[in-house]
Design a protein around this motif. Structure first.
Motif, PDB file in Angstrom:
ATOM      1  N   GLY A  14       0.770  -1.226   0.000  1.00  0.00           N
ATOM      2  CA  GLY A  14       0.000   0.000   0.000  1.00  0.00           C
ATOM      3  C   GLY A  14       0.800   1.274   0.000  1.00  0.00           C
ATOM      4  N   THR A  15       2.096   1.208   0.258  1.00  0.00           N
ATOM      5  CA  THR A  15       2.888   2.439   0.373  1.00  0.00           C
ATOM      6  C   THR A  15       3.307   2.986  -0.981  1.00  0.00           C
ATOM      7  OG1 THR A  15       4.922   1.177   0.696  1.00  0.00           O
ATOM      8  CG2 THR A  15       3.723   1.840   2.667  1.00  0.00           C
ATOM      9  N   GLU A  16       2.748   2.435  -2.059  1.00  0.00           N
ATOM     10  CA  GLU A  16       2.957   3.046  -3.374  1.00  0.00           C
ATOM     11  C   GLU A  16       2.330   4.439  -3.412  1.00  0.00           C
ATOM     12  OE1 GLU A  16       0.973  -0.915  -4.370  1.00  0.00           O
ATOM     13  OE2 GLU A  16       1.555   0.070  -2.481  1.00  0.00           O
ATOM     14  N   LEU A  17       1.246   4.612  -2.656  1.00  0.00           N
ATOM     15  CA  LEU A  17       0.664   5.940  -2.462  1.00  0.00           C
ATOM     16  C   LEU A  17       1.181   6.491  -1.131  1.00  0.00           C
ATOM     17  CD1 LEU A  17      -3.020   5.284  -3.634  1.00  0.00           C
ATOM     18  CD2 LEU A  17      -1.113   6.230  -4.949  1.00  0.00           C
ATOM     19  N   TRP A  18       0.780   7.705  -0.790  1.00  0.00           N
ATOM     20  CA  TRP A  18       1.253   8.290   0.467  1.00  0.00           C
ATOM     21  C   TRP A  18       0.931   7.374   1.636  1.00  0.00           C
ATOM     22  CZ3 TRP A  18       4.547  11.208  -1.358  1.00  0.00           C
ATOM     23  CH2 TRP A  18       4.320  12.280  -2.204  1.00  0.00           C
TER      24      TRP A  18
ATOM     25  N   ARG B   1      -5.082   1.425  -6.853  1.00  0.00           N
ATOM     26  CA  ARG B   1      -3.702   1.606  -7.291  1.00  0.00           C
ATOM     27  C   ARG B   1      -3.506   1.100  -8.712  1.00  0.00           C
ATOM     28  NH1 ARG B   1      -4.181   1.697  -2.115  1.00  0.00           N
ATOM     29  NH2 ARG B   1      -2.649   2.707  -0.751  1.00  0.00           N
ATOM     30  N   ALA B   2      -4.119  -0.027  -9.014  1.00  0.00           N
ATOM     31  CA  ALA B   2      -4.018  -0.556 -10.380  1.00  0.00           C
ATOM     32  C   ALA B   2      -4.635   0.411 -11.374  1.00  0.00           C
ATOM     33  CB  ALA B   2      -4.713  -1.916 -10.456  1.00  0.00           C
ATOM     34  N   ALA B   3      -5.777   1.021 -11.013  1.00  0.00           N
ATOM     35  CA  ALA B   3      -6.441   1.957 -11.919  1.00  0.00           C
ATOM     36  C   ALA B   3      -5.607   3.214 -12.134  1.00  0.00           C
ATOM     37  CB  ALA B   3      -7.817   2.324 -11.362  1.00  0.00           C
ATOM     38  N   TRP B   4      -4.750   3.529 -11.180  1.00  0.00           N
ATOM     39  CA  TRP B   4      -3.953   4.745 -11.259  1.00  0.00           C
ATOM     40  C   TRP B   4      -2.594   4.551 -11.927  1.00  0.00           C
ATOM     41  CZ3 TRP B   4      -4.637   7.974  -6.105  1.00  0.00           C
ATOM     42  CH2 TRP B   4      -5.922   8.544  -6.113  1.00  0.00           C
ATOM     43  N   LEU B   5      -2.258   3.326 -12.308  1.00  0.00           N
ATOM     44  CA  LEU B   5      -1.020   3.133 -13.051  1.00  0.00           C
ATOM     45  C   LEU B   5      -1.116   3.856 -14.391  1.00  0.00           C
ATOM     46  CD1 LEU B   5      -0.246  -0.647 -12.417  1.00  0.00           C
ATOM     47  CD2 LEU B   5       0.939   1.312 -11.425  1.00  0.00           C
ATOM     48  N   VAL B   6      -0.040   4.503 -14.762  1.00  0.00           N
ATOM     49  CA  VAL B   6      -0.049   5.287 -16.008  1.00  0.00           C
ATOM     50  C   VAL B   6       1.255   5.064 -16.757  1.00  0.00           C
ATOM     51  CG1 VAL B   6      -1.595   7.086 -15.149  1.00  0.00           C
ATOM     52  CG2 VAL B   6       0.875   7.304 -14.782  1.00  0.00           C
ATOM     53  N   GLU B   7       1.254   5.400 -18.024  1.00  0.00           N
ATOM     54  CA  GLU B   7       2.466   5.349 -18.830  1.00  0.00           C
ATOM     55  C   GLU B   7       3.150   6.703 -18.903  1.00  0.00           C
ATOM     56  OE1 GLU B   7       3.933   2.723 -20.053  1.00  0.00           O
ATOM     57  OE2 GLU B   7       2.372   1.414 -19.247  1.00  0.00           O
ATOM     58  N   THR B   8       2.441   7.753 -18.481  1.00  0.00           N
ATOM     59  CA  THR B   8       3.023   9.086 -18.541  1.00  0.00           C
ATOM     60  C   THR B   8       4.063   9.255 -17.440  1.00  0.00           C
ATOM     61  OG1 THR B   8       1.242   9.913 -17.155  1.00  0.00           O
ATOM     62  CG2 THR B   8       0.946  10.079 -19.525  1.00  0.00           C
ATOM     63  N   PRO B   9       5.026  10.159 -17.606  1.00  0.00           N
ATOM     64  CA  PRO B   9       6.074  10.330 -16.592  1.00  0.00           C
ATOM     65  C   PRO B   9       5.517  10.929 -15.304  1.00  0.00           C
ATOM     66  CG  PRO B   9       6.252  12.005 -18.294  1.00  0.00           C
ATOM     67  CD  PRO B   9       5.221  11.034 -18.775  1.00  0.00           C
ATOM     68  N   PRO B  10       6.187  10.697 -14.198  1.00  0.00           N
ATOM     69  CA  PRO B  10       5.719  11.249 -12.918  1.00  0.00           C
ATOM     70  C   PRO B  10       5.563  12.761 -12.932  1.00  0.00           C
ATOM     71  CG  PRO B  10       7.381   9.571 -12.545  1.00  0.00           C
ATOM     72  CD  PRO B  10       7.338   9.795 -14.026  1.00  0.00           C
ATOM     73  N   SER B  11       6.370  13.455 -13.708  1.00  0.00           N
ATOM     74  CA  SER B  11       6.289  14.912 -13.722  1.00  0.00           C
ATOM     75  C   SER B  11       4.908  15.407 -14.135  1.00  0.00           C
ATOM     76  CB  SER B  11       7.350  15.488 -14.664  1.00  0.00           C
ATOM     77  OG  SER B  11       7.189  14.963 -15.975  1.00  0.00           O
ATOM     78  N   ASP B  12       4.175  14.609 -14.940  1.00  0.00           N
ATOM     79  CA  ASP B  12       2.835  15.013 -15.356  1.00  0.00           C
ATOM     80  C   ASP B  12       1.860  15.012 -14.190  1.00  0.00           C
ATOM     81  OD1 ASP B  12       3.861  15.177 -17.876  1.00  0.00           O
ATOM     82  OD2 ASP B  12       2.736  13.488 -18.722  1.00  0.00           O
ATOM     83  N   LEU B  13       2.203  14.325 -13.110  1.00  0.00           N
ATOM     84  CA  LEU B  13       1.288  14.184 -11.969  1.00  0.00           C
ATOM     85  C   LEU B  13       1.683  15.045 -10.777  1.00  0.00           C
ATOM     86  CD1 LEU B  13       1.023  10.283 -12.140  1.00  0.00           C
ATOM     87  CD2 LEU B  13      -0.684  11.925 -12.940  1.00  0.00           C
ATOM     88  N   LEU B  14       2.761  15.801 -10.906  1.00  0.00           N
ATOM     89  CA  LEU B  14       3.273  16.535  -9.746  1.00  0.00           C
ATOM     90  C   LEU B  14       2.284  17.596  -9.268  1.00  0.00           C
ATOM     91  CD1 LEU B  14       5.735  16.665  -7.896  1.00  0.00           C
ATOM     92  CD2 LEU B  14       6.637  18.507  -9.351  1.00  0.00           C
TER      93      LEU B  14
END
Length: 950
Positions: free
Chosen positions: A777-781, A799-812
């Motif tokens: 569970g610590t993949e999120l805060w 968490r599975a639904a929130w996996l993305v191919e975009t870079p982390p910077s897009d989510l900052l």
């Protein structure tokens, strides 16, 4: 594949089974871990939520899904190219109910049980009432009161033919030599005939099959004729009448167990416990037959390819950790080709090495958690925060003072029976020699107490009865502390104890070696150890099995709940007295691990942590604003003073005896700052109340663990309720414009810097030498608190639904929901899969940072053959962030001339950032400016290869 690329720790229990995990294997695979890392899978006490109370080593837990469920999970893992590591518990078993067949057999047959030497039981107690018996400290009140109240009963198990004493869930099997008397008490011919089957029985092993035959006849009799006859016999032992109650008492007194109030355990228990837990009994895995029984299942699972390795729980509880690890490695090597992955749960002090003669891959990662946690702290905050703590609470500014006091308390109140047993072992040695026969038990007890109190690490590991140089580094510190505390009259005793505990010569070592055979033979016969060499080895073992639980209970479970300079340093495996670690020191620890144990686990969260990794990361920011935080503490204390409680529950207590008290109040404020959810608003009444309930659960545990005004042994429920009332008062809706507003404003002020710390430690865990472990569970805060808060159900589907191919910077920009952290984990695990040798075997190269803000950067490179990765993270960022900003990122212009000096080989190569879309350029002079490398993310991982696309 045996050595993992990365692991994901899962806690299995009846609420989260193997099939539950199987349903999420696609997510685990997409996340990028190579192995699941399971909590114990053997059969534990019914309803166990953790699995460490094993009752049957031979069977996989049915509550978790049984062997069929485990095989289904492993089959799915293998389909995805993944594996499984399991947790093995070789130190102790659960004995708190009626499920442990080994323990029940001991209670029934005493020292003649087939399992009598499986457990670490002192059959030769100096207390005549315990000689040849096992203490059962399970009663809720004194024995006499519970007997008179009718809560101890004699019962009959119709399905097995056993008579047993019952107390709640606890079972004490009656020895069959007493069956004849029980059956004859009914004065019935049919029962008297059955009683003849038990006449003349002894406890000797040769007689035990005869008893089993008699029980079978008794079972068949009841099956055919009903229970009425046996119930008539039981009525003669009913606790309701004085005559029958006295008969029951006399029956109980003849058994191989002694029922006792639970409070007696600390003073009188005559078997080794796990720490001070009287439902967990230590086992003697050093005995070959016990080792084989404990490991038969994991050995079979490994042979069949179902597991790739093991995590060994609490290795310091074992009599001989070195020999254990060597035997384990040898057996696994014999069973299957390839390298079995073995890590040990071991707490290491700063500078204490994991012994290289242990053939393991390393520890489970508490040492890394300590290193990276200390790195997040600003050393400039240490002194002002310590001074504020001392001023507000009246307690010492030094953690060492709290630890010393806690060690004394634990020895005196929680582990006094274990201390007595170790002192008796030394006293037996003293009596064997005319030169030491006048060393009294009391003097030896006094000396041993001071050695244990001042012992700075978990334990020593003598070889052939003689301490190594590594041992002496720490033992000599204990000697010095003991000598300072003792009277000169005890110095001769201290010197002799020093010799017995391993400072001796080669002649002493030979004596111990010669005693090993005698030791083994005496143990096999159930006799006390009389040989001088074996007696010394026994004393050394008992000493080591005492210092380890004292360290754990005194430091982690007592002093860490008393000392509150900054709670982010009060963690398992950490020394709160060590406030911060420099970048250079962090590099040194990584280099040392890469050299000695390159495949050790790297953890920042575990099932045992006191605070979630992101709680600690946020609290660490307070070290950067130490003076402001000190002022805030004072202001909040004044603001909430009207909510303080007198112990009678009334408000506005003005004297010193108010709840929660200054220390507990200061710790409470830190906890609220640390765990306040990023998206929680102060006017969200339901959300604030839910938080209060979680914090109240932490508060109760913290107060009892501190053992100051309440404790588990003697809970003060009036004080505890007053503390809870204070908590709910300061978080009440009517405080939303006062304290709640101030609290959420402070969290908002440090939140961005806390998020940068979180991303920093995440990147460092995933790129430093070792095997990164991810706690469920610590993949999120992870803003959880101590268990059970950190073992709550995990929403893997989200968490599975929130996996993305975009870079982390897009989510900052949406950092508060934690998706950016998940993306960082996903992206770096993908890098480890894409270039596996680079981060698992690559050389570790610290990089120099120059310029105005060089102190705010950690940078290093990993190199394997021609492949490179450059890791750069923002460090101690609070002072660089724009005031009022809303993104955890230092403005690029703030970095000014700050730059990383890159290796010469990289000056002509194009580098791509796996955290963003950036491709920062290395200048001709080898400089990589931070204004380019950290323009869109507070962390960067630069690799020559771009991110692979699906």
């Amino acid at each position: 594949m045996t050595v993992p690329r990365s692991t994901l720790r899962l806690q299995f229990h009846k609420g989260f089974t193997f099939d539950d995990a199987l349903a999420h294997v696609e997510y685990f695979a997409a996340l990028g871990v190579s192995h699941l890392y399971a909590s114990p899978v053997t059969t534990a006490e019914p309803g166990s939520m953790h699995g460490y109370d094993t009752v049957d080593y031979s069977r996989i837990s049915a509550e978790c899904g049984g062997e069929a469920g485990l095989k289904r999970l492993v089959e799915k893992l293998h389909e995805r190219g993944m594996g499984l590591i399991i947790d093995v518990v070789p130190n102790h078993m659960g004995v708190g109910g009626s499920s442990n067949a080994w323990w029940l057999d001991i209670l029934e047959w005493g020292r003649h049980s087939a399992y009598a030497r499986h457990f670490d039981i002192d059959w030769h107690s100096p207390d005549p009432a315990l000689r040849g018996k096992v203490l059962m400290p399970c009663l809720g009140a004194s024995y006499g009161d519970e007997l008179a109240a009718g809560r101890i009963e004699l019962r009959f198990a119709a399905q097995t033919g056993h008579f047993y004493a019952a107390y709640g869930p606890h079972v004490g099997p009656v020895c069959p030599i007493d069956y004849a008397a029980i059956l004859q008490s009914a004065e019935r011919a049919d029962l008297s005939a059955l009683a003849e089957r038990f006449q003349g029985l002894t406890t000797q092993p040769a007689d035990q099959p005869r008893a089993a035959e008699g029980r079978e006849l008794l079972r068949e009799f009841v099956a055919q004729n009903g229970r009425s006859a046996v119930d008539a016999a039981l009525a003669n032992y009913a606790p309701g009448e004085s005559v029958t109650r006295d008969r029951l008492h006399r029956l109980l007194e003849r058994q191989h167990f002694r029922l006792a109030w639970w409070r007696t355990a600390s003073d009188e228990v005559n078997w080794r416990r796990f720490f001070d837990i009287s439902t967990l009994a230590g086992i003697r895995v050093e005995r070959p037959e016990v080792f084989d029984a404990v490991h038969a299942l994991p050995f079979r699972l490994y042979t069949e390819g179902l597991i790739d390795g093991v995590r060994i729980d609490h290795v310091d509880g074992l009599a001989e950790p070195r020999e254990y690890c060597q035997r384990l490695r040898q057996r696994l090597n014999e069973l299957r080709d390839g390298e079995p992955y073995i890590v040990v749960e071991k707490i290491l002090a700063r500078g204490e090495p994991l012994r290289e003669d242990w053939p393991v891959h390393g520890t489970t990662g508490y040492d890394f958690m300590n290193d990276v946690g200390a790195l997040l702290h600003d050393p400039a905050g240490a002194e002002p925060l310590a001074a504020t703590w001392a001023e507000l609470t009246g307690r010492s500014a030094r953690f060492a003072d709290e630890a010393l006091a806690a060690r004394r308390k634990i020895l005196a109140e929680n582990l006094s029976a274990e201390l007595d047993r170790a002192a008796r072992a030394l006293h037996r040695i003293a009596r064997d020699s005319i030169t030491t026969r006048d060393f009294t038990f009391t003097a030896l007890h006094r000396v041993l107490t001071e050695l244990v109190v001042h012992f700075p690490v978990y334990r020593i590991y003598p070889q052939n009865g003689v301490r190594t140089e590594a041992d002496n580094v720490y033992f000599n510190q204990a000697l010095a502390g003991a000598k300072q505390a003792l009277s000169p009259a005890d110095y001769a005793v201290l010197d002799q104890v020093d010799a017995w505990l391993g400072s001796g010569t080669a002649e002493d070592a030979a004596l111990v070696r010669q005693g090993s055979a005698a030791n083994a033979q005496a143990g096999a016969n159930g006799q006390p150890f009389n040989h001088a060499g074996s007696s010394r080895r026994t004393a050394q073992t008992l000493f080591s099995q005492l210092t380890a639980p004292v360290a754990a209970k005194a430091v982690e479970d007592t002093a860490c709940y008393r000392y509150g300079r900054l709670l982010s340093r009060n963690e398992v495996g950490s020394d709160p007295g060590e406030f911060a670690l420099s970048v250079e020191q962090f590099h040194a620890t990584n280099l040392e691990r890469a050299r000695r144990f390159p495949h050790a686990m790297l953890a920042t969260a575990t099932h045992d942590h006191k605070r979630g990794e992101d709680v600690r990361a946020r609290l660490a920011v307070l070290s950067e604003i130490a003076h402001d935080w000190s002022a805030t503490l004072r202001a909040w204390s004044t603001l909430n003073a009207p909510q303080r409680r007198a112990l009678d529950g009334s408000l506005a207590a003005l004297d010193h005896d108010w709840a929660p008290g200054p220390a507990a109040e200061a710790m409470l404020y830190q906890t609220l700052v640390g765990c306040w959810p990023p998206e929680l608003a102060p006017d969200d009444d339901a959300g604030v109340k839910a938080l209060a309930e979680r914090v109240a659960q932490w508060q109760l545990k913290a107060l009892r663990e501190a053992k100051l005004r309440t404790s588990w042994l003697a809970p003060d429920e009036t004080y505890e309720k007053a503390c809870r009332d204070f908590l709910f008062d300061i978080l009440a809706p009517q405080r939303r414009d006062g304290f709640l507003h101030a609290l959420s404003a402070l969290v908002a002020r440090i939140g961005q810097a806390g998020a940068i710390n979180s991303l920093q430690q995440t990147v460092l865990r995933l790129t430093s030498p070792g095997v990164p472990d991810l706690y469920q569970g610590t993949e999120l805060w992870d803003f959880t608190l101590v268990d059970p808060d950190n073992r709550r159900p995990v929403d893997f589907a989200q968490r599975a639904a929130w996996l993305v191919e975009t870079p982390p910077s897009d989510l900052l920009s949406e950092w508060r929901n934690g998706r950016v952290k998940l993306a960082v984990v996903q992206r770096l695990l993908a890098l480890r899969a894409h270039l596996p040798a680079l981060l698992s075997e690559g050389t570790y190269l610290p990089l120099t940072v120059k310029g105005k803000h060089a102190a705010q950067v950690v940078a290093f490179a990993r190199r394997h053959a021609n492949a490179w990765a450059v890791i750069i993270v923002t460090h101690l960022a609070a002072g660089l962030l724009d005031e009022g900003g809303d993104v955890p990122l230092v403005n690029a212009a703030q970095w000014e001339d700050t730059a990383v000096e890159m290796p010469a080989e990289l000056t002509s190569r194009a580098l791509f950032d796996w955290m963003s879309t950036a491709a920062p350029k290395v200048e001709d002079d080898g400089s990589l400016f931070l204004r380019d490398a950290l323009a869109t993310m507070p962390v960067a991982v630069l690799v020559e290869d771009g991110v692979p696309r699906a």
